[in-house]
Design an enzyme around this catalytic site. Structure first.
Site: not given
Length: 208
Positions: A10-12, A101, A124
């Site tokens: 994944g991105q992070v 968030d 989610y």
């Protein structure tokens, strides 16, 4: 120091496996090496690696699809963090867990604070909140990082789609409907070196 990082596809996670290298030995796990839908494998991998710190940016992030796959979203976002937390506790390891968030309803008129009451509106968000609660209930030493609107060079996220509007076409539906401070994946909140918490803590990312 030995650090285990989940979700490196994944991105992070992809950025973290590189950014954390100065802190010590990094054991980077993708889905094949650490399947978060398999609690037994989670515990077995952690016990085999014996990390000092577990960093968990991995998540089920398909917000819309989660409505039709609630069990999978809960397995990855809620149950797996609980297993990570419980195993970290038994190993004496710190757990750094990434949240979102989406645990809030987005109706506030100011940036959210760590102590604001979560009010998730969808599967989610509820699954990520359940993950936070599992970490808080089961871990001994933990840090929860909430971030939002992450973008980067990897993966399909909102920014590459939204900035690709051609002249003469209508803007994406979500333009003007919400506001935020998007962090690049490489600049998402990271646990600072030499300051691992002695007591549990939640830290907020760029959430508005």
């Amino acid at each position: 120091m030995k650090l285990l990082v989940t979700g490196i596809s994944g991105q992070v996670g992809w950025e973290l496996q590189r950014a954390l290298l100065p802190l010590g030995e990094v054991v980077a796990c993708d889905r094949d090496g650490l399947d978060l839908t398999n609690p037994a494998q989670i515990e077995a991998v952690l016990r085999a690696v014996q990390p000092d710190v577990v960093v968990n940016p991995a998540a089920y992030t398909a917000v819309d699809r989660a409505e039709s796959e609630p069990e999978l979203a809960m397995a990855i976002n809620a149950i797996a963090p609980g297993v990570l937390a419980q195993t970290c506790r038994s190993l004496g390891a710190l757990l750094v867990h990434y949240s979102t968030d989406y645990v809030f309803d987005g109706t506030g008129d100011r940036p959210y604070r760590e102590d604001d009451d979560p009010q998730p509106l969808n599967v989610y968000g509820r699954s990520k909140l359940a993950g936070e609660q599992a970490v808080q209930a089961m871990a001994n030493d933990y840090l929860i990082l909430r971030t939002s609107w992450v973008y980067g060079r990897r993966g399909q996220k909102f920014l590459p789609q939204d900035v690709g509007v051609s002249p003469g076409t209508s803007p994406p539906e979500n333009c003007g409907r919400s506001s935020g401070a998007p962090p690049g994946a490489g600049r998402s909140p990271k646990p600072p070196p030499r300051s691992w918490p002695k007591t549990p803590a939640i830290a907020q990312g760029c959430t508005t």
